[in-house]
Motif scaffolding. Structure first.
Motif, PDB file in Angstrom:
ATOM      1  N   ASN A 103       0.868  -1.177   0.000  1.00 36.38           N
ATOM      2  CA  ASN A 103       0.000   0.000   0.000  1.00 36.38           C
ATOM      3  C   ASN A 103       0.905   1.228   0.000  1.00 36.38           C
ATOM      4  O   ASN A 103       1.582   1.509   0.995  1.00 36.38           O
ATOM      5  CB  ASN A 103      -0.909  -0.017   1.226  1.00 36.38           C
ATOM      6  CG  ASN A 103      -1.820   1.206   1.300  1.00 36.38           C
ATOM      7  OD1 ASN A 103      -1.756   2.102   0.459  1.00 36.38           O
ATOM      8  ND2 ASN A 103      -2.664   1.256   2.316  1.00 36.38           N
ATOM      9  N   ILE A 104       0.932   1.977  -1.112  1.00 35.49           N
ATOM     10  CA  ILE A 104       1.904   3.056  -1.244  1.00 35.49           C
ATOM     11  C   ILE A 104       1.574   4.284  -0.404  1.00 35.49           C
ATOM     12  O   ILE A 104       2.351   5.244  -0.386  1.00 35.49           O
ATOM     13  CB  ILE A 104       2.052   3.471  -2.719  1.00 35.49           C
ATOM     14  CG1 ILE A 104       0.735   3.990  -3.278  1.00 35.49           C
ATOM     15  CG2 ILE A 104       2.588   2.326  -3.560  1.00 35.49           C
ATOM     16  CD1 ILE A 104       0.852   4.565  -4.688  1.00 35.49           C
ATOM     17  N   THR A 120      10.271   5.911  -4.900  1.00 42.90           N
ATOM     18  CA  THR A 120      10.849   6.043  -6.241  1.00 42.90           C
ATOM     19  C   THR A 120       9.754   5.829  -7.287  1.00 42.90           C
ATOM     20  O   THR A 120       8.598   5.544  -6.950  1.00 42.90           O
ATOM     21  CB  THR A 120      11.949   5.001  -6.457  1.00 42.90           C
ATOM     22  OG1 THR A 120      11.365   3.683  -6.455  1.00 42.90           O
ATOM     23  CG2 THR A 120      13.004   5.087  -5.363  1.00 42.90           C
ATOM     24  N   ASN A 121      10.116   5.950  -8.539  1.00 40.30           N
ATOM     25  CA  ASN A 121       9.147   5.701  -9.615  1.00 40.30           C
ATOM     26  C   ASN A 121       8.636   4.272  -9.614  1.00 40.30           C
ATOM     27  O   ASN A 121       7.568   3.985 -10.150  1.00 40.30           O
ATOM     28  CB  ASN A 121       9.788   6.012 -10.976  1.00 40.30           C
ATOM     29  CG  ASN A 121      10.069   7.493 -11.147  1.00 40.30           C
ATOM     30  OD1 ASN A 121       9.406   8.330 -10.524  1.00 40.30           O
ATOM     31  ND2 ASN A 121      11.052   7.817 -11.973  1.00 40.30           N
ATOM     32  N   TYR A 124      10.860   2.358  -1.303  1.00 42.55           N
ATOM     33  CA  TYR A 124      11.644   3.163  -0.371  1.00 42.55           C
ATOM     34  C   TYR A 124      13.084   2.654  -0.397  1.00 42.55           C
ATOM     35  O   TYR A 124      13.333   1.447  -0.403  1.00 42.55           O
ATOM     36  CB  TYR A 124      11.103   3.051   1.053  1.00 42.55           C
ATOM     37  CG  TYR A 124       9.776   3.742   1.273  1.00 42.55           C
ATOM     38  CD1 TYR A 124       9.629   5.098   1.041  1.00 42.55           C
ATOM     39  CD2 TYR A 124       8.667   3.030   1.746  1.00 42.55           C
ATOM     40  CE1 TYR A 124       8.411   5.737   1.258  1.00 42.55           C
ATOM     41  CE2 TYR A 124       7.450   3.657   1.971  1.00 42.55           C
ATOM     42  CZ  TYR A 124       7.328   5.009   1.713  1.00 42.55           C
ATOM     43  OH  TYR A 124       6.128   5.641   1.931  1.00 42.55           O
ATOM     44  N   GLN A 125      14.048   3.583  -0.389  1.00 44.91           N
ATOM     45  CA  GLN A 125      15.455   3.190  -0.434  1.00 44.91           C
ATOM     46  C   GLN A 125      16.234   3.866   0.691  1.00 44.91           C
ATOM     47  O   GLN A 125      15.964   5.009   1.052  1.00 44.91           O
ATOM     48  CB  GLN A 125      16.076   3.568  -1.784  1.00 44.91           C
ATOM     49  CG  GLN A 125      15.479   2.837  -2.969  1.00 44.91           C
ATOM     50  CD  GLN A 125      16.252   3.065  -4.246  1.00 44.91           C
ATOM     51  OE1 GLN A 125      16.546   2.132  -4.967  1.00 44.91           O
ATOM     52  NE2 GLN A 125      16.577   4.312  -4.551  1.00 44.91           N
TER      53      GLN A 125
END
Length: 813
Positions: free
Chosen positions: A678-679, A714-715, A719-720
């Motif tokens: 879930n973004i 990100t596209n 998450y990074q």
């Protein structure tokens, strides 16, 4: 009494007295000449002969009282000339437009002019080059005039027959060629898809000769041919002759392999008999033709093996221009057996063929060209080269580089270029081949294992033989025969790997020195092949006043602003050498897991004496390096975290914890990729080295934290986060925790807050959505003079991802 004649009209003359006054002005003397003396042949008192197909490099020297001169006070002018019809002894000179890219060093003591000046202006045969030195009180100048040597003319060349196989003879017939200086030789070149990648096939001093041709294009079998007709002063004309169809001869290859494998004494095979003639042309043509066919078969075998489930990373080293071939398929065991069978039979054949190279003498430039081209083809299949093959090829390539170096001031830049390309390709092939088994990227060859474990001839007499010491080859307490034989073979592979690496470094230095004789400021030499990328540039030191970026294949080097301050003052011009190779060497360190999926980038600055410069920068002015990974790298899948199921389980955990072992010989960076299903959810991420992190209203025992808010995605909706290698030093593990933020916290820290702050709670975690996670590590290393991988002065950058590593370095060692 003197008689004077008008320079523009010889019919106007006058006779009278002339008063001459001699004044000693002490003008500085300027000498001018050719950098490559053999390129300038005196034609008369006024003119030098110059070949229009070669680059021209001139030097000038101020003899006395020249301490105040700088490059800003030196200017070169270029003129083209026409003979006046009234007198053959008078030339009218006109200033040539010097605004194009054919000229280098126009304001330095040396000027270089590419052959495009002469080839683009074939109607001009007279050229004049003038250098002007401006001093504080006077101007001195000097000039040199050239008459273009005309190439052979009025002839033709043909080939017969128009089709055949690599085993057939073709006749080259050249007729009616004339040159006032005499014809020197006829050189045959061939190419398939790219005319810039033509390779030498044969050379002959007679106009009609027979050749064996390499195979043509993979789809059409078409081979395009060029004949170079050269006069005694090395002036060349190129002639395209009819293209021919040259097909494979698989029967010849099969018979040759069978004869070699089944022979117990001398081999009776027509190909072998021809190789034993030790004729440069015959041996070179046969080895090149066989090598190309073997290379094509090897490519097909690798592709077929991958389709049958054999991992690409275990059987091949990806070339620099390759696209991802890896497919996740189930392994076909019979296909693996068949692949190994073909692999080992081809390795035996190459091992045998390579021995004939050593019997060829290195004599003329043509012999250097032919042998270099042959070796670049014979070593191209890096998974099929035994240690014996590697040793012979390395020694011969080095000998050819030495021979080229000895000729560097006698031959043209174009000739230096063609040989350098082949030798650098050969060098790269050898490094990939010798490191492939060590890096577990190619299979260990049966012939190498057999030779490594065969009783040495001095077994009974050499009591200190390495071969008989089992302690060197055991794995701890494992002294099994299988382990001993495997490790003994790897021991010899490591040994030869270091020997070849050292020899190749010397070869590259020789090639660099040979090329730099011909390069001027602003010029560059480029190799952009599937096996290797190499760039050699000559730059003035002012180039580094601003930031400098160099693209190296799909990698990159960026020097910091004002890099000039880190370069010793004695250097007015710098040679920049950049190299990318498909595989990093194994080295003497136990770092194969960190380097076996990486390309190798080499970046060197050389002074005017070809010595590498040691550069050390400030911590805040680092050198940035982008190093690509092998495109066949298998990207690990995201691991699903079913955290919502834990909501119904009784626990008091505030975070969902994960443990990661980061024990490593050298410090590594850690990279996280978290993909929420879930973004719209956000997370708090915490970590601590070697212990469990704890965070609540009364305890704050963490080493770091970050927030993952939806606008950070990100596209790819990921998450990074990463921790660089400086922070992992001396740690063995990291434990990190993740918890989902509730809506109130999201509003406070993600939506309404201009700065992030640490949200603390005493409530146990509650996940409304699952997530997927991927973790990987990376590192930055350099190979020192002892072939040891080191990491001091290197920091992993935030642009590191699954496809490249970003490194920051404060030195060039």
């Amino acid at each position: 009494m003197v008689q004077m004649t008008n320079i523009l009209n010889s019919s106007l003359q006058n006779t009278g007295y002339l008063l001459v006054k001699v004044v000693d002005t002490s003008l500085q003397t300027i000498f001018i000449g050719c950098v490559i003396e053999a390129m300038c042949v005196s034609n008369s008192n006024e003119f030098q002969l110059l070949n229009p197909t070669t680059q021209l490099a001139l030097f000038s020297i101020c003899v006395e009282n020249c301490n105040t001169i700088t490059n800003e006070n030196i200017t070169w002018n270029v003129y083209y000339g026409q003979m006046k019809s009234s007198s053959k002894n008078i030339t009218q000179w006109t200033l040539f437009n010097q605004t194009n890219s054919w000229f280098f060093g126009m304001n330095t003591s040396n000027i270089t002019v590419t052959n495009q000046l002469f080839l683009s202006n074939p109607q001009i045969i007279l050229w004049k080059f003038e250098v002007i030195y401006k001093f504080s009180s006077e101007i001195s100048s000097s000039s040199i005039n050239f008459h273009l040597n005309q190439p052979p003319s009025n002839g033709s060349c043909s080939i017969n027959p128009s089709n055949g196989t690599i085993n057939d003879l073709f006749t080259i017939m050249c007729q009616d060629w004339f040159d006032e200086n005499g014809i020197k030789d006829y050189i045959l070149y061939g190419w398939t898809n790219d005319s810039t990648k033509k390779m030498i096939i044969a050379y002959s001093s007679i106009s009609t000769y027979q050749v064996r041709l390499p195979i043509g294009d993979n789809q059409t079998s078409l081979l395009h041919l060029i004949v170079q007709i050269r006069d005694q002063l090395d002036c060349i004309i190129e002639l395209n002759i009819s293209s021919v169809t040259v097909r494979r001869d698989t029967i010849t290859i099969s018979n040759l392999i069978n004869d070699i494998l089944n022979s117990t004494t001398s081999i009776i095979n027509p190909i072998i008999q021809l190789l034993k003639t030790e004729n440069q042309n015959i041996v070179g043509q046969i080895l090149t033709s066989l090598s190309q066919q073997l290379n094509d078969i090897n490519d097909e075998n690798i592709d077929q093996a991958i389709l049958n489930g054999i991992p690409a990373l275990s059987i091949s080293i990806s070339s620099l221009d390759v696209q991802n071939k890896q497919q996740i398929l189930s392994l076909n065991q019979s296909a693996l057996i068949e692949y190994e069978k073909v692999l080992n039979s081809h390795a035996i054949l190459r091992d045998y063929l390579m021995t004939f190279i050593t019997k060829l003498p290195i004599t003329t430039l043509n012999s250097i060209k032919l042998q270099s081209s042959c070796l670049s083809q014979l070593t191209k299949a890096t998974n099929e080269l035994t240690r014996s093959t590697l040793t012979i090829a390395s020694n011969r390539c080095y000998q050819l580089a030495l021979a080229l170096y000895s000729m560097r001031t006698q031959i043209s830049y174009q000739d230096i270029q063609s040989v350098s390309i082949d030798l650098i390709q050969c060098a790269s092939n050898l490094l990939s081949a010798v490191n492939g088994p060590l890096q577990q990227r190619t299979m260990i060859l049966d012939l190498d294992s057999l030779r490594a474990n065969a009783f040495p001839q001095d077994y009974d007499t050499d009591l200190e033989s390495v071969w008989s010491n089992p302690n060197l080859f055991s794995d701890g307490n494992d002294f099994s025969r299988e382990t001993i034989e495997k490790n003994r073979n790897l021991y010899y592979q490591k040994q030869i790997s270091n020997e070849i690496l050292n020899q190749i470094n010397k070869l590259i230095s020789l090639i660099t020195s040979s090329l730099n004789v011909h390069l001027n400021i602003g010029q560059d030499f480029l190799i952009d092949q599937s096996q290797v990328f190499m760039s050699l540039q000559m730059k003035s030191i002012e180039t580094f006043s601003n930031s400098y970026t160099k693209q190296i294949g799909n990698g990159q080097i960026q020097l910091p602003h004002n890099f000039t301050s880190f370069i010793p003052d004695i250097n007015e011009k710098i040679s920049i050498r950049s190299i990318m190779e498909p595989l990093a060497p194994f080295g003497n360190s136990l770092l194969s897991s960190n380097t076996n999926l990486s390309r190798l980038i080499s970046f060197s600055l050389l002074d005017q004496n070809q010595n590498e410069l040691f550069i050390e920068t400030n911590e805040n002015q680092s050198i940035e390096i982008i190093i690509p990974r092998d495109p066949n790298l298998i990207i690990p899948s995201m691991i699903s975290q079913n955290v919502t199921s834990m909501n119904s389980i009784h626990h008091n955990l505030l975070f969902h914890y994960h443990y990661l072992n980061i024990t490593s010989t050298h410090p590594i960076s850690i990279h996280w990729q978290i993909e929420p299903l879930n973004i719209s959810v956000a997370y708090l991420f915490i970590y601590k080295f070697d212990q469990i992190p704890q965070l609540n209203s009364s305890i704050n025992e963490i080493d770091g934290w970050t927030l993952f808010c939806p606008f950070d995605l990100t596209n790819e909706s990921i998450y990074q986060y990463f921790i660089d290698n400086q922070h992992t030093v001396d740690h063995q593990s990291i434990i990190f925790g993740l918890r989902e933020l509730n809506s109130t916290e999201i509003n406070r820290v993600c939506v309404n807050s201009s700065t992030k702050y640490l949200p603390i709670t005493n409530q146990r975690f509650n996940f409304t959505s699952n997530y997927q996670m991927r973790i990987y590590t990376s590192g930055c290393y350099y190979l020192d003079k002892m072939n040891q991988w080191k990491s001091d002065g290197l920091i992993v950058g935030s642009l590191t991802n699954l496809y490249q590593t970003q490194c920051y370095s404060n030195h060039l060692k």
